[in-house]
Design an enzyme around this catalytic site. Structure first.
Site, short mmCIF file in Angstrom:
data_model
loop_
_atom_site.label_atom_id
_atom_site.label_comp_id
_atom_site.label_asym_id
_atom_site.label_seq_id
_atom_site.Cartn_x
_atom_site.Cartn_y
_atom_site.Cartn_z
N ARG A 1 0.81 -1.22 0.00
CA ARG A 1 0.00 0.00 0.00
C ARG A 1 0.85 1.28 0.00
NH1 ARG A 1 -4.04 -1.34 4.86
NH2 ARG A 1 -2.36 -2.79 5.40
N GLN B 1 12.69 -14.60 6.70
CA GLN B 1 11.41 -15.28 6.48
C GLN B 1 11.22 -15.34 4.97
OE1 GLN B 1 7.81 -13.21 7.65
NE2 GLN B 1 6.72 -15.14 8.10
N GLY C 1 2.86 -15.44 7.93
CA GLY C 1 2.21 -14.98 9.14
C GLY C 1 3.16 -14.53 10.22
N ASN D 1 1.08 2.08 6.93
CA ASN D 1 0.75 1.24 5.79
C ASN D 1 0.66 1.99 4.47
OD1 ASN D 1 0.30 -1.39 7.13
ND2 ASN D 1 -1.31 -0.27 8.21
N TYR E 1 31.99 32.82 -5.02
CA TYR E 1 32.17 31.38 -4.85
C TYR E 1 33.56 31.13 -4.28
CZ TYR E 1 33.23 26.52 -5.73
OH TYR E 1 33.62 25.21 -5.57
N ALA F 1 33.34 41.68 -3.67
CA ALA F 1 32.12 41.14 -4.28
C ALA F 1 32.41 40.52 -5.64
CB ALA F 1 31.09 42.25 -4.43
N TYR G 1 38.89 24.41 -10.37
CA TYR G 1 38.76 23.18 -11.17
C TYR G 1 39.29 23.42 -12.58
CZ TYR G 1 36.44 19.00 -13.11
OH TYR G 1 36.14 17.81 -13.72
#
Length: 485
Positions: A19, A79, A84, A239, A377, A391, A398
């Site tokens: 469900r 299981q 059950g 559920n 950055y 600023a 990179y």
């Protein structure tokens, strides 16, 4: 060792949870920083059981891997077919016996989809079980509306549980009962093992029901008792996604209440979300629209929000972070972050440092009193004390293959619109001119100017853009200048 320490806790987590309509196994859905089964494991660990076994079935590889991450000492039992609840518990006990464990004492059985269940309630269940000398003790709750739940029928004289009657099978008198079964039990280990061997499968589902054990033990003359949970909402199982959302809200409210009672100011609990692993010191303040996730910690007098999301981030005493997203960062005492800042993993802001408006940082160590005020950055960098970054600066870390580091000393002043091309070092007390592209090291106390000389080409607009708005504006300006001469 606690007198009520159980021999084992068995957590049932083998179901598919269809469900939920999800590729993720139900018990791995998360609320407030833990999976559903993770919450149950944490509550169970508060009892310090000698053994903890989680019965897995559907998507058992995923569930087992998750359990290994959150609790390396938890055992798993498989299981293979969901036959059950009685069968699931039997698989859990067989896992222990096959490992040479001879259980003696109390076995607590809980469901893996009940994230609101607390260790305190489980301790109470174990204590009642021991005190009353029960063969089995059912955790129950009194609910406002018991429709659809199994009713607890008690002996009027002794209070013992005589039956658990499903709603569809209940009489009108039984349907008036508001005490319901939670699916959580405490058993005498030996009696449980023996009774599980007698559970039949002659029912509509052809399964072994754990609740049948209660009837077996009662018919054998053993006492079946009950322990009532203080808050009926604790026993709610998940559920579907609606119930998941409701449980998240309830658990979040519980966590916020605990935080506020410990001295935290939460301005608007309705829009504040925190994980169970978030921690606080008194007099910290959380503003509306804020999420505090993972191992986030707020020191005294720290303020976070509004509209911020901090994950695994520490905020020092008196620091402020507004309109901020941070992950794996450390914000020093008295530091200032935001608005609209993004601190990525590895960011370390020193005491009274600043990461201002539209600033992004990653793997950066920022010294005491240093300011990166706006539109910049800073990635893979170390900056000393009391330096100011102009600023619109970018730390160019990179090269398309590898990341490189930038080092800026203390008491430096970098100009606006700088490109700092790593690897590069700027020495203590150095300056860089606005608009520079810094590709070489700058010695201490130097001024670096890395930009072309400006030249003005007069009459360019008239020649290249004749008749344009710019040309007309320039002509009007010339006439005005001539008129003033």
């Amino acid at each position: 060792m606690s007198a009520n320490r159980p021999a084992a806790v068995v957590i049932l987590a083998a179901g598919e949870g269809t469900r939920m309509k999800s590729a993720t196994p139900k018990v791995l859905h998360a609320i407030c920083g833990r999976s559903l089964v993770g919450h149950v494991v944490a509550a169970s660990r508060e009892l310090s059981p000698e053994h903890l076994v989680v019965v897995v079935g559907h998507a058992r590889e995923q569930v087992s891997a998750h359990l290994a991450e959150i609790d390396a000492e938890a055992r798993t039992a498989v299981q293979h077919e969901q036959n059950g609840t009685g069968h699931a518990v039997r698989m859990g006990l067989e896992e222990l016996s096959d490992s040479g464990v001879a259980l003696d004492g109390t076995v607590i059985v809980v469901c893996g989809d009940t994230p609101l269940l607390t260790g305190e309630t489980l301790r109470q269940l174990a204590a009642v079980h021991d005190a009353d000398g029960n063969a089995v003790t059912v955790l129950t709750a009194e609910v406002p509306d018991a429709t659809g739940y199994g009713r607890i029928v008690r002996d009027a004289a002794t209070g013992a549980v005589t039956a658990i009657v499903e709603h569809k099978d209940a009489t009108d008198a039984q349907r008036a009962i508001r005490e319901i079964n939670s699916g959580v039990f405490a058993f005498d280990a030996q009696l449980l093992t023996d009774a599980l061997g007698k559970v039949r499968t002659d029912n509509s589902q052809g399964e072994e029901y754990l609740t049948d054990v209660l009837g077996i033990l009662r018919e054998a003359g053993h006492r079946v008792g009950a322990s009532i949970a203080a808050d009926h909402r604790e026993i709610v199982g998940i559920n579907n996604r609606v119930q998941l959302s409701e449980a998240r809200r309830l658990l979040n409210d519980r966590l916020l209440e605990r935080a506020m009672l410990s001295g935290v100011t939460v301005i608007d609990p309705a829009t504040t979300w925190i994980d169970v692993t978030a921690t606080f010191e008194p007099d910290s303040v959380v503003h509306p629209g804020t999420q505090l996730l993972g191992a986030t910690h707020l020191a005294a007098h720290a303020e976070v929000g509004p509209n911020s999301r901090l994950t695994d981030t520490t905020v020092g005493q008196g620091a402020v972070a507004s309109f901020t997203v941070a992950e794996g960062a450390s914000i020093g005492a008295g530091a200032s972050v935001g608005p609209y800042a993004y601190l990525r993993p590895g960011t370390r802001l020193g005491t009274k440092a600043k990461a201002g408006t539209y600033v992004e940082m990653k793997n950066a160590s920022i010294g005491e009193g240093t300011k990166v005020p706006h539109l910049s950055y800073v990635g893979d960098a170390t900056i000393g004390e009391y330096t100011n970054i102009g600023a619109a600066s970018v730390f160019v870390n990179y090269d398309g293959v590898n990341k490189h580091h930038t080092t800026i000393g203390s008491h430096c002043r970098t100009g606006a619109d700088n490109m700092l091309v790593a690897p590069v070092t700027i020495g203590d007390g150095a300056y860089t001119a606005a608009g520079s592209v810094i590709t070489k090291d700058v010695p201490p106390g130097s001024l670096a100017v890395a930009r072309g000389q400006q030249r003005n080409i007069e009459g360019w607009v008239d020649r290249k853009r004749p008749g344009s708005a710019a040309a007309r504006a320039a002509e009007a300006a010339r006439r005005e200048d001539e008129g003033q001469q």
